[in-house]
Design a protein around this motif. Structure first.
Motif, PDB file in Angstrom:
ATOM      1  N   LEU A   1      47.169   5.202  20.116  1.00 28.72           N
ATOM      2  CA  LEU A   1      48.194   6.100  19.596  1.00 28.72           C
ATOM      3  C   LEU A   1      49.435   5.927  20.461  1.00 28.72           C
ATOM      4  N   THR A   2      50.408   5.170  19.970  1.00 30.48           N
ATOM      5  CA  THR A   2      51.632   4.883  20.702  1.00 30.48           C
ATOM      6  C   THR A   2      52.717   5.893  20.313  1.00 30.48           C
ATOM      7  N   GLU A   3      53.884   5.751  20.921  1.00 28.47           N
ATOM      8  CA  GLU A   3      55.005   6.620  20.561  1.00 28.47           C
ATOM      9  C   GLU A   3      55.418   6.420  19.104  1.00 28.47           C
ATOM     10  N   ASP A   4      55.128   5.242  18.559  1.00 28.37           N
ATOM     11  CA  ASP A   4      55.488   4.931  17.170  1.00 28.37           C
ATOM     12  C   ASP A   4      54.353   5.185  16.191  1.00 28.37           C
ATOM     13  N   GLY A   5      53.237   5.750  16.675  1.00 31.15           N
ATOM     14  CA  GLY A   5      52.101   6.019  15.799  1.00 31.15           C
ATOM     15  C   GLY A   5      50.914   5.147  16.141  1.00 31.15           C
ATOM     16  N   PRO A   6      49.823   5.290  15.388  1.00 27.64           N
ATOM     17  CA  PRO A   6      48.606   4.530  15.693  1.00 27.64           C
ATOM     18  C   PRO A   6      48.723   3.066  15.316  1.00 27.64           C
ATOM     19  N   VAL A   7      48.002   2.222  16.081  1.00 28.60           N
ATOM     20  CA  VAL A   7      47.903   0.807  15.758  1.00 28.60           C
ATOM     21  C   VAL A   7      46.503   0.334  16.141  1.00 28.60           C
ATOM     22  N   LEU A   8      45.920  -0.492  15.300  1.00 31.59           N
ATOM     23  CA  LEU A   8      44.511  -0.869  15.435  1.00 31.59           C
ATOM     24  C   LEU A   8      44.277  -1.903  16.533  1.00 31.59           C
ATOM     25  N   ILE A   9      43.262  -1.654  17.347  1.00 34.94           N
ATOM     26  CA  ILE A   9      42.720  -2.681  18.242  1.00 34.94           C
ATOM     27  C   ILE A   9      41.702  -3.509  17.461  1.00 34.94           C
ATOM     28  N   GLU A  10      40.717  -2.835  16.891  1.00 34.77           N
ATOM     29  CA  GLU A  10      39.708  -3.525  16.078  1.00 34.77           C
ATOM     30  C   GLU A  10      38.871  -2.516  15.318  1.00 34.77           C
ATOM     31  N   THR A  11      38.277  -2.989  14.231  1.00 33.42           N
ATOM     32  CA  THR A  11      37.339  -2.192  13.445  1.00 33.42           C
ATOM     33  C   THR A  11      36.047  -2.969  13.276  1.00 33.42           C
ATOM     34  N   GLY A  12      34.904  -2.297  13.470  1.00 36.84           N
ATOM     35  CA  GLY A  12      33.600  -2.875  13.192  1.00 36.84           C
ATOM     36  C   GLY A  12      33.022  -2.243  11.937  1.00 36.84           C
ATOM     37  N   ALA A  13      32.490  -3.058  11.041  1.00 40.72           N
ATOM     38  CA  ALA A  13      31.907  -2.549   9.799  1.00 40.72           C
ATOM     39  C   ALA A  13      30.457  -2.142  10.049  1.00 40.72           C
ATOM     40  N   ARG A  14      30.301  -1.192  10.950  1.00 45.39           N
ATOM     41  CA  ARG A  14      28.975  -0.681  11.341  1.00 45.39           C
ATOM     42  C   ARG A  14      29.200   0.614  12.109  1.00 45.39           C
ATOM     43  N   MET A  15      28.114   1.284  12.463  1.00 49.59           N
ATOM     44  CA  MET A  15      28.239   2.534  13.196  1.00 49.59           C
ATOM     45  C   MET A  15      28.775   2.296  14.612  1.00 49.59           C
ATOM     46  N   HIS A  16      29.309   3.353  15.190  1.00 47.32           N
ATOM     47  CA  HIS A  16      29.620   3.411  16.614  1.00 47.32           C
ATOM     48  C   HIS A  16      28.380   2.979  17.392  1.00 47.32           C
ATOM     49  N   GLY A  17      28.544   2.083  18.355  1.00 50.88           N
ATOM     50  CA  GLY A  17      27.404   1.613  19.120  1.00 50.88           C
ATOM     51  C   GLY A  17      26.999   2.572  20.225  1.00 50.88           C
ATOM     52  N   GLY A  18      25.944   2.206  20.933  1.00 56.52           N
ATOM     53  CA  GLY A  18      25.498   2.984  22.083  1.00 56.52           C
ATOM     54  C   GLY A  18      25.121   4.412  21.739  1.00 56.52           C
ATOM     55  N   LEU A  19      25.586   5.336  22.558  1.00 55.78           N
ATOM     56  CA  LEU A  19      25.230   6.749  22.394  1.00 55.78           C
ATOM     57  C   LEU A  19      26.130   7.487  21.404  1.00 55.78           C
ATOM     58  N   GLY A  20      27.164   6.809  20.883  1.00 57.58           N
ATOM     59  CA  GLY A  20      28.138   7.487  20.052  1.00 57.58           C
ATOM     60  C   GLY A  20      27.571   8.400  18.975  1.00 57.58           C
ATOM     61  N   PRO A  21      26.704   7.895  18.089  1.00 56.71           N
ATOM     62  CA  PRO A  21      26.161   8.760  17.041  1.00 56.71           C
ATOM     63  C   PRO A  21      25.371   9.952  17.583  1.00 56.71           C
ATOM     64  N   ARG A  22      24.660   9.757  18.688  1.00 60.43           N
ATOM     65  CA  ARG A  22      23.924  10.887  19.262  1.00 60.43           C
ATOM     66  C   ARG A  22      24.889  11.952  19.780  1.00 60.43           C
ATOM     67  N   LEU A  23      26.005  11.526  20.354  1.00 64.15           N
ATOM     68  CA  LEU A  23      26.989  12.487  20.836  1.00 64.15           C
ATOM     69  C   LEU A  23      27.585  13.290  19.690  1.00 64.15           C
ATOM     70  N   VAL A  24      27.770  12.637  18.546  1.00 63.02           N
ATOM     71  CA  VAL A  24      28.251  13.363  17.372  1.00 63.02           C
ATOM     72  C   VAL A  24      27.235  14.423  16.965  1.00 63.02           C
ATOM     73  N   GLU A  25      25.955  14.068  16.989  1.00 66.36           N
ATOM     74  CA  GLU A  25      24.896  15.026  16.652  1.00 66.36           C
ATOM     75  C   GLU A  25      24.945  16.236  17.590  1.00 66.36           C
ATOM     76  N   GLU A  26      25.321  15.998  18.839  1.00 67.83           N
ATOM     77  CA  GLU A  26      25.316  17.058  19.844  1.00 67.83           C
ATOM     78  C   GLU A  26      26.558  17.940  19.808  1.00 67.83           C
ATOM     79  N   SER A  27      27.526  17.610  18.943  1.00 66.39           N
ATOM     80  CA  SER A  27      28.792  18.333  19.016  1.00 66.39           C
ATOM     81  C   SER A  27      29.445  18.658  17.678  1.00 66.39           C
ATOM     82  N   SER A  28      29.031  17.982  16.610  1.00 63.06           N
ATOM     83  CA  SER A  28      29.770  18.075  15.353  1.00 63.06           C
ATOM     84  C   SER A  28      28.936  18.661  14.229  1.00 63.06           C
ATOM     85  N   SER A  29      29.641  19.126  13.209  1.00 63.81           N
ATOM     86  CA  SER A  29      28.987  19.653  12.011  1.00 63.81           C
ATOM     87  C   SER A  29      28.366  18.548  11.166  1.00 63.81           C
ATOM     88  N   HIS A  30      28.753  17.304  11.402  1.00 64.02           N
ATOM     89  CA  HIS A  30      28.286  16.186  10.589  1.00 64.02           C
ATOM     90  C   HIS A  30      27.584  15.138  11.446  1.00 64.02           C
TER      91      HIS A  30
END
Length: 427
Positions: free
Chosen positions: A281-310
């Motif tokens: 997120l730059t001063e001019d708005g967001p710009v992509l580093i990269e996108t993976g066509a798969r889930m967040h790796g590592g612990l990411g999905p578990r952290l969502v389970e621990e904090s989010s409604s979804h």
């Protein structure tokens, strides 16, 4: 491999998971719990890092196959399933292209456009440019001189150099001069990347300045649902970016990022299933580093389970197994019921572990949730230079942001002093 006769049910009762590593290792067990599905693993590589291969839960699968080519692999899966499998999903980054080929072969809600552009970071930036979506100025180099000459002529102050198929920060270098770009290229060309492929091309980009975010989304028939966001904190070690913390943020606080990610997914043809987008997120708005066509790796999905409604995992499965359920789950926008932070521990030197005090010390913190630091005295660990060589994680969760920030600083300070995992340098 089990005999096909022992595989219960019909073809429609099977889920095929391509490369069920990292967070994708949770898909088979959860599919069994939610939908009663048996799963078959398709493995695409034997040259992945040992730490990644170790995440594969073979016991959760009724069979496994090695991917060769799309037709041979499809026939083998049809033989196991008694026909076309009922469902297909990508488990992790190395399997994206094989997954795309199988999905297109069977017409199972395939993503569109170039599959290579969902793995190759140069082609990814080219797709954004062609679609009129903000992108990072970049250059594809097939030799060292090409990279150095582009940088020297660019007028830029800082650069990023990385393999075109990099993931987990493997082979990523931050450079401040053409000479540093040359040194980075000398380290990259001719070696294998993290997936075991020989590096013959590198991507050179402008280094963007701003706050880094990761955005997880799941799509169905071209409609994207942003599930969650995290904010990254990183440090630079010998020119390499090293993760230090990943903190949850509320999706509703960043509508501009949501809109941008939707544009990115459309440009990359990610119309179905999960995506994991990292951006600045730059001063001019967001710009992509990269996108993976798969889930967040590592612990990411578990952290969502621990904090989010979804749940990223449940939405990922629903997008491929139960579209009506996906529609129901995405009627409400995601919200955080508490904050969560993943602290990445960093070994200042490689050597032998003489003491691991992570659990003993960190469990006293008000926000301590769990850790992944299982080293025992005598274990050897590498110096941390990227995500893979992080020596463990401490996860914090609390409803009070002040408590989280205080405990994060405590963990990072103890980690910098080497008091959590004590290491004697050397072999």
């Amino acid at each position: 491999m089990p005999d096909p006769a022992i595989l219960s049910g019909t073809g429609t009762g099977k889920l095929v998971v391509v490369d069920p590593y990292s967070s994708g290792s949770a898909l088979a067990r959860r599919a069994k719990e939610l939908y009663g599905l048996d799963s078959i693993a398709v493995l695409t590589s034997q040259t992945l890092p040992t730490a990644l291969l170790a995440t594969y839960p073979a016991e959760d699968f009724v069979a496994e196959l090695r991917y060769t080519d799309v037709l041979t692999t499809a026939r083998a899966l049809e033989a196991l399933c008694g026909g076309r499998p009922g469902h297909l999903i990508c488990g992790s980054e190395p399997g994206v292209e094989a997954y795309d080929q199988l999905a297109a072969h069977w017409g199972m809600r395939p993503n569109t456009g170039s599959s290579q552009a969902r793995r190759d970071k140069f082609l990814m930036q080219e797709r954004l440019r062609d679609a009129g979506v903000r992108y990072i100025p970049h250059h594809l180099a097939e030799d060292i001189e090409s990279a150095v000459e582009w940088c020297a002529a660019s007028g830029l102050d800082e650069y990023v150099v990385k393999p075109v198929k990099s993931f987990a920060t493997d082979g990523v270098f931050f450079c401040s001069s053409p000479d540093e770009v040359r040194a980075a290229c000398e380290k990259l060309f001719g070696r294998d990347d993290i997936a075991g492929e020989l590096i013959t091309q590198v991507l050179v980009q402008e280094r963007m300045v701003g706050t880094e975010f990761v955005v997880d989304s799941v799509s169905l028939d071209g409609s994207a649902f942003v599930v969650n966001m995290f904010r990254y904190a990183k440090e630079t070690v010998a020119g390499n970016p090293v993760y230090r913390a990943m903190s949850s943020v509320d999706v509703g606080d960043y509508p501009g990022i949501v809109l941008y990610v939707e544009q990115v997914l459309e440009a990359l043809g990610i119309e179905n299933g999960p995506a994991h987008s990292e951006l600045i997120l730059t001063e001019d708005g967001p710009v992509l580093i990269e996108t993976g066509a798969r889930m967040h790796g590592g612990l990411g999905p578990r952290l969502v389970e621990e904090s989010s409604s979804h749940s990223v995992i449940d939405l990922t499965l629903a997008s491929r197994v139960a579209p009506d359920e996906f529609d129901r789950l995405t009627q409400a926008q995601p919200s955080l019921w508490r904050g969560v932070i993943e602290c990445f521990l960093s070994a200042q030197t490689g050597g032998v572990v003489v003491a691991n005090r992570v659990w003993e010390v960190c469990r006293e913190l008000d926000s301590y949730l769990f850790d992944t630091c299982g080293q025992v005295p005598g274990d050897h660990i590498e110096k941390t230079t990227d995500l893979i060589t992080s020596c463990g994680r401490v996860v914090l969760a609390h409803a009070d942001p002040g408590v989280l920030e205080r405990d994060l600083e405590r963990v990072l300070e103890m980690d910098r002093r080497g008091t959590l995992v004590e290491v004697v340098p050397g072999a």
